[in-house]
Design a protein around this motif. Structure first.
Motif, PDB file in Angstrom:
ATOM      1  N   LEU A 107      19.945  -6.782  -7.512  1.00  0.00           N
ATOM      2  CA  LEU A 107      20.132  -8.208  -7.483  1.00  0.00           C
ATOM      3  C   LEU A 107      20.197  -8.619  -9.085  1.00  0.00           C
ATOM      4  CD1 LEU A 107      18.044  -9.805  -4.522  1.00  0.00           C
ATOM      5  CD2 LEU A 107      20.769  -9.383  -4.863  1.00  0.00           C
ATOM      6  N   GLY A 108      19.777  -7.883  -9.960  1.00  0.00           N
ATOM      7  CA  GLY A 108      19.981  -8.012 -11.413  1.00  0.00           C
ATOM      8  C   GLY A 108      18.595  -8.382 -11.910  1.00  0.00           C
ATOM      9  N   TYR A 109      17.438  -8.208 -11.417  1.00  0.00           N
ATOM     10  CA  TYR A 109      16.109  -8.336 -11.838  1.00  0.00           C
ATOM     11  C   TYR A 109      15.494  -7.075 -12.518  1.00  0.00           C
ATOM     12  CZ  TYR A 109      16.377 -12.547  -9.096  1.00  0.00           C
ATOM     13  OH  TYR A 109      16.671 -13.737  -8.533  1.00  0.00           O
ATOM     14  N   VAL A 110      14.989  -7.118 -13.709  1.00  0.00           N
ATOM     15  CA  VAL A 110      14.511  -5.892 -14.539  1.00  0.00           C
ATOM     16  C   VAL A 110      13.246  -5.920 -14.872  1.00  0.00           C
ATOM     17  CG1 VAL A 110      16.953  -5.753 -15.657  1.00  0.00           C
ATOM     18  CG2 VAL A 110      15.163  -7.151 -16.751  1.00  0.00           C
ATOM     19  N   SER A 111      12.465  -6.855 -14.737  1.00  0.00           N
ATOM     20  CA  SER A 111      11.133  -7.106 -15.166  1.00  0.00           C
ATOM     21  C   SER A 111      10.279  -6.848 -13.538  1.00  0.00           C
ATOM     22  CB  SER A 111      10.716  -8.227 -15.718  1.00  0.00           C
ATOM     23  OG  SER A 111       9.287  -7.905 -16.114  1.00  0.00           O
ATOM     24  N   ILE A 112       9.832  -5.769 -13.378  1.00  0.00           N
ATOM     25  CA  ILE A 112       9.247  -5.699 -11.808  1.00  0.00           C
ATOM     26  C   ILE A 112       8.316  -4.544 -11.975  1.00  0.00           C
ATOM     27  CG2 ILE A 112       9.640  -4.911  -9.326  1.00  0.00           C
ATOM     28  CD1 ILE A 112      12.765  -5.192 -10.232  1.00  0.00           C
ATOM     29  N   THR A 113       6.888  -4.975 -11.717  1.00  0.00           N
ATOM     30  CA  THR A 113       5.981  -4.049 -11.534  1.00  0.00           C
ATOM     31  C   THR A 113       5.329  -3.916 -10.156  1.00  0.00           C
ATOM     32  OG1 THR A 113       5.004  -4.868 -13.810  1.00  0.00           O
ATOM     33  CG2 THR A 113       3.367  -3.950 -12.342  1.00  0.00           C
ATOM     34  N   GLY A 114       5.004  -2.523  -9.664  1.00  0.00           N
ATOM     35  CA  GLY A 114       4.518  -2.469  -8.549  1.00  0.00           C
ATOM     36  C   GLY A 114       3.072  -2.074  -8.379  1.00  0.00           C
ATOM     37  N   VAL A 115       2.330  -2.507  -7.377  1.00  0.00           N
ATOM     38  CA  VAL A 115       0.713  -2.162  -7.299  1.00  0.00           C
ATOM     39  C   VAL A 115       0.461  -1.871  -6.068  1.00  0.00           C
ATOM     40  CG1 VAL A 115       0.196  -3.259  -9.549  1.00  0.00           C
ATOM     41  CG2 VAL A 115       0.260  -4.569  -7.122  1.00  0.00           C
ATOM     42  N   SER A 116      -0.487  -1.160  -5.512  1.00  0.00           N
ATOM     43  CA  SER A 116      -0.715  -0.729  -4.301  1.00  0.00           C
ATOM     44  C   SER A 116      -2.240  -1.426  -3.928  1.00  0.00           C
ATOM     45  CB  SER A 116      -0.671   0.674  -4.031  1.00  0.00           C
ATOM     46  OG  SER A 116      -1.656   1.628  -4.826  1.00  0.00           O
ATOM     47  N   PHE A 164       0.868  -1.392  -0.071  1.00  0.00           N
ATOM     48  CA  PHE A 164      -0.001  -0.016   0.085  1.00  0.00           C
ATOM     49  C   PHE A 164       0.806   1.329   0.124  1.00  0.00           C
ATOM     50  CE2 PHE A 164       0.871  -0.755   4.184  1.00  0.00           C
ATOM     51  CZ  PHE A 164       1.178   0.151   5.011  1.00  0.00           C
ATOM     52  N   ASP A 165       2.205   1.270   0.214  1.00  0.00           N
ATOM     53  CA  ASP A 165       2.991   2.255   0.613  1.00  0.00           C
ATOM     54  C   ASP A 165       3.982   2.254  -0.831  1.00  0.00           C
ATOM     55  OD1 ASP A 165       4.259   4.568   1.535  1.00  0.00           O
ATOM     56  OD2 ASP A 165       5.981   3.282   2.456  1.00  0.00           O
ATOM     57  N   GLN A 166       3.659   3.303  -1.536  1.00  0.00           N
ATOM     58  CA  GLN A 166       4.657   3.620  -2.677  1.00  0.00           C
ATOM     59  C   GLN A 166       6.155   3.587  -2.344  1.00  0.00           C
ATOM     60  OE1 GLN A 166       3.680   3.356  -5.972  1.00  0.00           O
ATOM     61  NE2 GLN A 166       5.900   3.207  -6.366  1.00  0.00           N
ATOM     62  N   LYS A 180       0.407  -6.898   5.889  1.00  0.00           N
ATOM     63  CA  LYS A 180      -0.530  -5.852   6.176  1.00  0.00           C
ATOM     64  C   LYS A 180      -1.353  -5.555   4.941  1.00  0.00           C
ATOM     65  CE  LYS A 180       2.195  -3.967   9.877  1.00  0.00           C
ATOM     66  NZ  LYS A 180       2.661  -2.711  10.346  1.00  0.00           N
ATOM     67  N   THR A 181      -0.985  -5.405   3.796  1.00  0.00           N
ATOM     68  CA  THR A 181      -1.874  -4.954   2.816  1.00  0.00           C
ATOM     69  C   THR A 181      -2.996  -6.049   2.381  1.00  0.00           C
ATOM     70  OG1 THR A 181       0.059  -3.495   1.575  1.00  0.00           O
ATOM     71  CG2 THR A 181      -1.574  -4.274   0.175  1.00  0.00           C
ATOM     72  N   ILE A 182      -2.223  -7.088   2.326  1.00  0.00           N
ATOM     73  CA  ILE A 182      -3.530  -8.376   1.840  1.00  0.00           C
ATOM     74  C   ILE A 182      -4.237  -8.524   3.090  1.00  0.00           C
ATOM     75  CG2 ILE A 182      -1.740  -9.353   0.203  1.00  0.00           C
ATOM     76  CD1 ILE A 182      -1.390 -11.572   2.289  1.00  0.00           C
ATOM     77  N   SER A 183      -4.094  -8.207   4.298  1.00  0.00           N
ATOM     78  CA  SER A 183      -4.842  -8.143   5.485  1.00  0.00           C
ATOM     79  C   SER A 183      -5.557  -7.351   5.540  1.00  0.00           C
ATOM     80  CB  SER A 183      -3.960  -8.196   6.739  1.00  0.00           C
ATOM     81  OG  SER A 183      -2.957  -9.299   6.974  1.00  0.00           O
ATOM     82  N   MET A 184      -5.566  -5.973   5.000  1.00  0.00           N
ATOM     83  CA  MET A 184      -6.469  -4.946   4.894  1.00  0.00           C
ATOM     84  C   MET A 184      -7.569  -5.352   3.593  1.00  0.00           C
ATOM     85  SD  MET A 184      -4.189  -1.429   5.322  1.00  0.00           S
ATOM     86  CE  MET A 184      -3.240  -1.771   4.212  1.00  0.00           C
ATOM     87  N   ALA A 220       4.167  -9.951  -1.537  1.00  0.00           N
ATOM     88  CA  ALA A 220       2.940  -9.539  -1.180  1.00  0.00           C
ATOM     89  C   ALA A 220       3.065  -9.102   0.363  1.00  0.00           C
ATOM     90  CB  ALA A 220       1.942 -10.401  -1.129  1.00  0.00           C
ATOM     91  N   ASP A 221       3.006  -7.729   0.623  1.00  0.00           N
ATOM     92  CA  ASP A 221       2.894  -7.312   2.117  1.00  0.00           C
ATOM     93  C   ASP A 221       1.956  -7.687   2.812  1.00  0.00           C
ATOM     94  OD1 ASP A 221       3.954  -5.156   4.105  1.00  0.00           O
ATOM     95  OD2 ASP A 221       1.815  -4.572   3.748  1.00  0.00           O
TER      96      ASP A 221
END
Length: 293
Positions: free
Chosen positions: A28-37, A13-15, A59-63, A56-57
């Motif tokens: 660490l070398g990973y390039v394909s990363i998508t962030g969602v809140s 939930f926190d950007q 607290k986020t999935i608990s909310m 998956a955070d």
């Protein structure tokens, strides 16, 4: 390290936390990363795109609600994805057990360490769903689990992880923290130590049905040897944090089993020491009996 072409998604939930996690993964070398809140965004993306890992955070999935992981796992219209749970030190053992039962493949705790992040990714990639791997029948046949009823075995398997290792893959190294133990479902594990940092001395070859690393559950001590796969191997992994929540009959029985195994190995080691001392005494007596010419 795992394949750097893995496609990853971060749910938080926190950007700022998304950016921090993304930064570590990029380092660490990973390039394909998508962030969602928002959890709903995860479901929408998985309908049209393939992702390998979801961070998956907790607290986020608990909310979002208790059914997030269940929905993620059971929705046939979505691409399967492995879940790494991001947690803090305050999560209760019962909640962690629930997350394991819901299908998470690894956990990592804030603040993240690079080696812990790498380990979590490797663990997730090696994870094999029980229903797919068809290992339950093999596990039932192992003497290690003979003390459990079928219902108890299923309950225990829900808080364990099934991992695949290839020939010569390292499971753990001498000196690493002892945070889990393993039972061999298939394959052979080599337990060894490095002498003078150059020569490897084999201490044991463990076959199907054997357990190793159990001292990490009993006292939390660092590893005193290394363990690696001799061939293609399937292991059941049990996390110490889960076992510490011994508030039910299954975990109590498991602790009893581990204590019995440890006691048996200690008696065996004592017997070997006594035999070595007896052999040395015989050699000493023979040297005294040898006539001088």
């Amino acid at each position: 390290m795992a394949d750097n072409n893995l496609r990853m998604m971060i749910l938080h939930f926190d950007q700022k936390s998304i950016d921090a996690t993304k930064g570590i993964l990029q380092y660490l070398g990973y390039v394909s990363i998508t962030g969602v809140s928002v959890p709903a965004r995860v479901f929408n993306l998985l309908k049209s795109e393939k992702f390998d890992l979801l961070f998956a955070d907790y607290k986020t999935i608990s909310m979002y609600g208790e059914d997030f992981l269940e929905t993620l796992r059971e929705n046939p219209g979505q691409v399967p994805i492995k879940v790494i749970l991001l947690i803090d030190s305050e999560i209760a053992v019962q909640d962690l057990k629930k997350m394991y039962r819901e299908g998470i493949t690894a956990t990592i705790k804030y603040p993240f360490q690079l080696n812990e992040m790498e380990k979590a990714i490797e663990d997730s990639i090696r994870s094999v769903p029980m229903a797919i791997s068809k290992t339950i029948r093999k596990i039932r046949e192992l003497d290690f689990f003979s003390f459990l009823t079928d219902e108890e075995l299923i309950a225990l398997l829900k808080i364990s992880k099934c991992r695949n290792y290839k020939e010569n893959d390292l499971i753990f190294e001498d000196g690493q923290p002892g945070d889990r133990f393993y039972v061999i479902v298939d394959g052979i594990i080599i337990i060894s130590q490095m002498v003078n940092k150059r020569r490897e001395t084999v201490l044991a070859r463990l076959k199907r049905g054997s357990c190793f690393g159990e001292m990490s559950i009993l006292d939390g001590s660092p590893r005193t040897a290394r363990a690696r796969a001799h061939d293609d191997t399937v292991l059941l992994e049990f996390d110490r944090r889960i076992m510490e929540g011994y508030d039910d009959i299954v975990t109590l029985k498991l602790f009893k089993k581990l204590t019995h195994i440890f006691s048996r190995r200690l008696r065996g080691a004592n017997a070997k020491i006594k035999q070595m001392m007896a052999d040395q005494a015989k050699l000493k007596d023979r040297s005294h009996d040898t006539p001088v010419t």
